[in-house]
Design a protein around this motif. Structure first.
Motif, PDB file in Angstrom:
ATOM      1  N   SER A  47       0.976  -1.166  -0.112  1.00  0.00           N
ATOM      2  CA  SER A  47      -0.034  -0.160   0.116  1.00  0.00           C
ATOM      3  C   SER A  47       0.838   1.105  -0.035  1.00  0.00           C
ATOM      4  N   GLY A  48       2.145   1.314   0.311  1.00  0.00           N
ATOM      5  CA  GLY A  48       2.958   2.422   0.497  1.00  0.00           C
ATOM      6  C   GLY A  48       2.440   3.285   1.734  1.00  0.00           C
ATOM      7  N   ALA A  49       1.635   2.545   2.737  1.00  0.00           N
ATOM      8  CA  ALA A  49       0.896   3.587   3.874  1.00  0.00           C
ATOM      9  C   ALA A  49       2.196   3.800   4.719  1.00  0.00           C
ATOM     10  N   ARG A  50       2.388   4.495   5.742  1.00  0.00           N
ATOM     11  CA  ARG A  50       3.295   4.838   6.824  1.00  0.00           C
ATOM     12  C   ARG A  50       2.849   3.777   7.800  1.00  0.00           C
ATOM     13  N   LEU A  51       3.716   3.406   8.679  1.00  0.00           N
ATOM     14  CA  LEU A  51       3.394   2.491   9.951  1.00  0.00           C
ATOM     15  C   LEU A  51       2.183   3.137  10.900  1.00  0.00           C
ATOM     16  N   GLY A  52       2.318   4.248  10.889  1.00  0.00           N
ATOM     17  CA  GLY A  52       1.408   4.981  12.071  1.00  0.00           C
ATOM     18  C   GLY A  52       0.128   4.989  11.329  1.00  0.00           C
ATOM     19  N   GLU A  53       0.078   5.083  10.162  1.00  0.00           N
ATOM     20  CA  GLU A  53      -1.458   4.942   9.195  1.00  0.00           C
ATOM     21  C   GLU A  53      -2.080   3.578   9.579  1.00  0.00           C
ATOM     22  N   ILE A  54      -1.113   2.561   9.320  1.00  0.00           N
ATOM     23  CA  ILE A  54      -1.561   1.236   9.373  1.00  0.00           C
ATOM     24  C   ILE A  54      -2.050   0.827  10.655  1.00  0.00           C
ATOM     25  N   ALA A  55      -1.301   1.196  11.588  1.00  0.00           N
ATOM     26  CA  ALA A  55      -1.520   0.751  12.899  1.00  0.00           C
ATOM     27  C   ALA A  55      -2.678   1.291  13.644  1.00  0.00           C
ATOM     28  N   GLN A  56      -3.155   2.407  13.100  1.00  0.00           N
ATOM     29  CA  GLN A  56      -4.402   2.913  13.731  1.00  0.00           C
ATOM     30  C   GLN A  56      -5.640   2.672  12.865  1.00  0.00           C
ATOM     31  N   GLY A  67     -17.453  -1.684  -5.721  1.00  0.00           N
ATOM     32  CA  GLY A  67     -17.039  -3.355  -5.848  1.00  0.00           C
ATOM     33  C   GLY A  67     -15.284  -3.426  -5.754  1.00  0.00           C
ATOM     34  N   GLN A  68     -14.599  -2.560  -5.244  1.00  0.00           N
ATOM     35  CA  GLN A  68     -13.320  -2.557  -5.019  1.00  0.00           C
ATOM     36  C   GLN A  68     -12.933  -2.351  -3.420  1.00  0.00           C
ATOM     37  N   TRP A  69     -12.167  -3.128  -2.971  1.00  0.00           N
ATOM     38  CA  TRP A  69     -11.867  -3.303  -1.783  1.00  0.00           C
ATOM     39  C   TRP A  69     -10.809  -2.244  -1.601  1.00  0.00           C
ATOM     40  N   VAL A  70     -10.996  -1.255  -0.688  1.00  0.00           N
ATOM     41  CA  VAL A  70      -9.924  -0.082  -0.213  1.00  0.00           C
ATOM     42  C   VAL A  70      -9.639   0.077   1.214  1.00  0.00           C
ATOM     43  N   ILE A  71      -8.374   0.647   1.285  1.00  0.00           N
ATOM     44  CA  ILE A  71      -8.096   1.264   2.692  1.00  0.00           C
ATOM     45  C   ILE A  71      -8.237   2.711   2.704  1.00  0.00           C
ATOM     46  N   ASP A  72      -9.156   3.058   3.523  1.00  0.00           N
ATOM     47  CA  ASP A  72      -9.508   4.597   3.719  1.00  0.00           C
ATOM     48  C   ASP A  72      -8.450   5.008   4.824  1.00  0.00           C
ATOM     49  N   ILE A  73      -7.515   5.789   4.511  1.00  0.00           N
ATOM     50  CA  ILE A  73      -6.661   6.365   5.318  1.00  0.00           C
ATOM     51  C   ILE A  73      -6.971   7.840   5.854  1.00  0.00           C
ATOM     52  N   SER A  88      -2.035  13.696   3.425  1.00  0.00           N
ATOM     53  CA  SER A  88      -1.893  12.312   3.720  1.00  0.00           C
ATOM     54  C   SER A  88      -3.281  11.403   3.645  1.00  0.00           C
ATOM     55  N   ARG A  89      -4.442  12.219   3.950  1.00  0.00           N
ATOM     56  CA  ARG A  89      -5.746  11.402   3.820  1.00  0.00           C
ATOM     57  C   ARG A  89      -5.772  11.144   2.317  1.00  0.00           C
ATOM     58  N   ARG A  90      -6.217   9.692   2.214  1.00  0.00           N
ATOM     59  CA  ARG A  90      -6.206   9.004   0.648  1.00  0.00           C
ATOM     60  C   ARG A  90      -7.141   7.707   0.894  1.00  0.00           C
ATOM     61  N   VAL A  91      -7.510   7.276  -0.369  1.00  0.00           N
ATOM     62  CA  VAL A  91      -8.062   5.882  -0.442  1.00  0.00           C
ATOM     63  C   VAL A  91      -7.113   5.161  -1.267  1.00  0.00           C
ATOM     64  N   VAL A  92      -6.848   3.949  -0.716  1.00  0.00           N
ATOM     65  CA  VAL A  92      -5.578   3.105  -1.398  1.00  0.00           C
ATOM     66  C   VAL A  92      -6.482   1.880  -1.833  1.00  0.00           C
ATOM     67  N   PRO A  93      -6.345   1.578  -2.970  1.00  0.00           N
ATOM     68  CA  PRO A  93      -6.972   0.296  -3.310  1.00  0.00           C
ATOM     69  C   PRO A  93      -6.431  -0.925  -2.597  1.00  0.00           C
ATOM     70  N   LEU A  94      -7.114  -1.971  -2.331  1.00  0.00           N
ATOM     71  CA  LEU A  94      -6.477  -3.092  -1.651  1.00  0.00           C
ATOM     72  C   LEU A  94      -5.901  -4.067  -2.706  1.00  0.00           C
ATOM     73  N   HIS A  95      -4.625  -4.201  -2.484  1.00  0.00           N
ATOM     74  CA  HIS A  95      -3.696  -5.010  -3.337  1.00  0.00           C
ATOM     75  C   HIS A  95      -4.231  -6.431  -3.590  1.00  0.00           C
ATOM     76  N   SER A  96      -4.508  -7.258  -4.559  1.00  0.00           N
ATOM     77  CA  SER A  96      -4.831  -8.484  -4.638  1.00  0.00           C
ATOM     78  C   SER A  96      -4.263  -9.395  -3.789  1.00  0.00           C
ATOM     79  N   GLU A  97      -2.884  -9.290  -3.823  1.00  0.00           N
ATOM     80  CA  GLU A  97      -1.994 -10.271  -3.021  1.00  0.00           C
ATOM     81  C   GLU A  97      -2.578 -10.230  -1.542  1.00  0.00           C
ATOM     82  N   LEU A  98      -2.845  -9.136  -0.872  1.00  0.00           N
ATOM     83  CA  LEU A  98      -3.302  -8.876   0.341  1.00  0.00           C
ATOM     84  C   LEU A  98      -4.405  -9.710   0.652  1.00  0.00           C
ATOM     85  N   VAL A  99      -5.680  -9.867  -0.473  1.00  0.00           N
ATOM     86  CA  VAL A  99      -6.989 -10.595  -0.473  1.00  0.00           C
ATOM     87  C   VAL A  99      -6.448 -12.260  -0.483  1.00  0.00           C
TER      88      VAL A  99
END
Length: 175
Positions: A47-56, A67-73, A88-99
């Motif tokens: 995703s390229g997200a920062r550790l703090g963005e993911i942890a929270q 129809g697309q899974w996303v990470i809403d930062i 830094s606020r953004r919507v990141v498509p969920l990578h198919s590998e994570l799925v």
């Protein structure tokens, strides 16, 4: 950013392939880690997200849009959440590998268990940052698997690797 060899070494280590126990994730075995220690590096890589963005992240921040899974930062949903900058606020498509790896199943487990946060075991450090404890744990893990040689090999380096790859592929400019 990480080299391909460094990424291969990290993601073929016991944390991702099977370890001895929760207490010994650096030693090979048949035990599978399925919480934040497993997911944070993978989400960062894809995703390229920062550790703090993911942890929270909240369970609700991983959602389906059109129809697309996303990470809403975002800072929405909790007063504990913060972003490094306005942009830094953004919507990141969920990578198919994570799925494929089961991230949506993990999300469902957290929701079923009644957790608001996606990684409920991550607690703030003494300064109040959710990224502090995972960052220290990650550095120690890299040392234990013989991967950490200097300060340049750190969690944030995964973020830069993704952006470099996107630039090389022509999907992102330097502006």
């Amino acid at each position: 950013p990480y080299t391909s060899a460094e990424l291969n070494a990290l993601f073929s280590s016991p944390l991702f392939t099977g370890c001895r126990s929760d207490e010994a994730p650096h030693e090979p075995g048949n035990h599978r880690i399925t919480e934040h220690r497993y997911w944070l590096p993978l989400v960062a890589l894809f995703s390229g997200a920062r550790l703090g963005e993911i942890a929270q992240l909240l369970v609700a921040d991983l959602k389906e849009l059109d129809g697309q899974w996303v990470i809403d930062i975002t800072t929405d949903g909790s007063e504990e959440k913060s972003l490094k900058a306005r942009g830094s606020r953004r919507v990141v498509p969920l990578h198919s590998e994570l799925v494929k790896l089961g991230f949506l199943n993990y999300r469902q487990q957290m929701e079923t268990r009644g957790h608001n946060r996606l990684f409920p075991e991550v607690v703030p450090d003494t300064r109040g940052f959710l990224s502090g404890n995972p960052s220290r744990w990650y550095g120690r893990y890299l040392k234990r698997i013989g991967h950490k040689q200097d300060g340049a090999v750190n969690f944030n380096a995964m973020r830069h690797g993704l952006f470099d790859a996107l630039r090389r592929a022509g999907y992102q400019n330097d502006e």
